[in-house]
Design a protein around this motif. Structure first.
Motif, PDB file in Angstrom:
ATOM      1  N   LEU A  43       9.642   3.186  -7.655  1.00 23.63           N
ATOM      2  CA  LEU A  43       9.804   4.580  -7.238  1.00 23.63           C
ATOM      3  C   LEU A  43       9.999   4.690  -5.728  1.00 23.63           C
ATOM      4  CD1 LEU A  43       7.169   6.374  -9.498  1.00 23.63           C
ATOM      5  CD2 LEU A  43       9.669   6.505  -9.670  1.00 23.63           C
ATOM      6  N   THR A  44       9.333   3.840  -4.978  1.00 27.68           N
ATOM      7  CA  THR A  44       9.487   3.844  -3.520  1.00 27.68           C
ATOM      8  C   THR A  44      10.900   3.422  -3.123  1.00 27.68           C
ATOM      9  OG1 THR A  44       7.144   3.355  -3.239  1.00 27.68           O
ATOM     10  CG2 THR A  44       8.583   2.890  -1.368  1.00 27.68           C
ATOM     11  N   HIS A  76      12.826  14.315  -6.071  1.00 30.63           N
ATOM     12  CA  HIS A  76      12.341  13.599  -4.891  1.00 30.63           C
ATOM     13  C   HIS A  76      10.819  13.740  -4.763  1.00 30.63           C
ATOM     14  CE1 HIS A  76      12.240  12.083  -0.790  1.00 30.63           C
ATOM     15  NE2 HIS A  76      11.721  13.227  -0.362  1.00 30.63           N
ATOM     16  N   GLY A  77      10.327  14.953  -4.938  1.00 33.98           N
ATOM     17  CA  GLY A  77       8.885  15.179  -4.836  1.00 33.98           C
ATOM     18  C   GLY A  77       8.097  14.478  -5.930  1.00 33.98           C
ATOM     19  N   SER A  82       4.386  10.519  -7.268  1.00 38.04           N
ATOM     20  CA  SER A  82       4.022   9.557  -8.320  1.00 38.04           C
ATOM     21  C   SER A  82       3.870   8.157  -7.737  1.00 38.04           C
ATOM     22  CB  SER A  82       5.080   9.537  -9.425  1.00 38.04           C
ATOM     23  OG  SER A  82       5.153  10.782 -10.054  1.00 38.04           O
ATOM     24  N   ALA A  83       4.777   7.787  -6.839  1.00 36.83           N
ATOM     25  CA  ALA A  83       4.684   6.469  -6.187  1.00 36.83           C
ATOM     26  C   ALA A  83       3.387   6.360  -5.398  1.00 36.83           C
ATOM     27  CB  ALA A  83       5.881   6.242  -5.270  1.00 36.83           C
ATOM     28  N   LEU A  84       3.044   7.415  -4.672  1.00 39.76           N
ATOM     29  CA  LEU A  84       1.810   7.410  -3.886  1.00 39.76           C
ATOM     30  C   LEU A  84       0.582   7.311  -4.779  1.00 39.76           C
ATOM     31  CD1 LEU A  84       0.395   7.670  -1.150  1.00 39.76           C
ATOM     32  CD2 LEU A  84       0.523  10.160  -1.436  1.00 39.76           C
ATOM     33  N   ILE A  89      -3.836   3.989  -7.192  1.00 41.53           N
ATOM     34  CA  ILE A  89      -4.466   3.440  -8.398  1.00 41.53           C
ATOM     35  C   ILE A  89      -4.360   1.920  -8.410  1.00 41.53           C
ATOM     36  CG2 ILE A  89      -4.268   3.304 -10.926  1.00 41.53           C
ATOM     37  CD1 ILE A  89      -3.407   6.290 -10.827  1.00 41.53           C
ATOM     38  N   ALA A  90      -3.191   1.383  -8.055  1.00 42.88           N
ATOM     39  CA  ALA A  90      -2.984  -0.074  -8.043  1.00 42.88           C
ATOM     40  C   ALA A  90      -3.911  -0.742  -7.036  1.00 42.88           C
ATOM     41  CB  ALA A  90      -1.532  -0.406  -7.736  1.00 42.88           C
TER      42      ALA A  90
END
Length: 103
Positions: A43-44, A76-77, A82-84, A89-90
């Protein structure tokens, strides 16, 4: 984006194992840490690629161009947040996995 690609490459080289089903299921987080991290990286990397479609590159009609921009803004948002969230979480799961395997 270059730093993300370099970081992901270092991670894959450092792990040194293929992501097989047995490798993921044998991990403390059952592969959730790895998958959250991988999706976050994807996603990034998509973010700058999405920028290329921001204003409807080939669109001539101003209304369609604005509609394209509004859709892009939402996508984009969603991708960015979601990436953040997946990265956070990761990291949390990675800390748990490290603590479990180092004891």
């Amino acid at each position: 984006m270059i730093l993300v690609i370099i970081s992901a490459t270092i991670i894959f080289v450092k792990v040194g194992q293929p992501w097989t089903g047995s490798y993921l299921t044998d991990s403390y987080t059952k592969g959730v840490h790895q998958i959250c991290g991988l999706v976050s990286i994807i996603l990034t990397i998509l973010q700058p690629l999405l920028a290329m479609t921001r204003n409807g590159i080939n669109e001539k009609d101003p209304k369609n161009k604005e509609r394209c921009h509004n859709v892009w803004h939402v996508v984009h948002g969603v991708c960015g947040y979601s990436a953040l969230l997946l990265a956070i979480i990761a990291v949390a799961l990675g800390i748990e996995e490290y603590n479990y395997t180092s004891t």
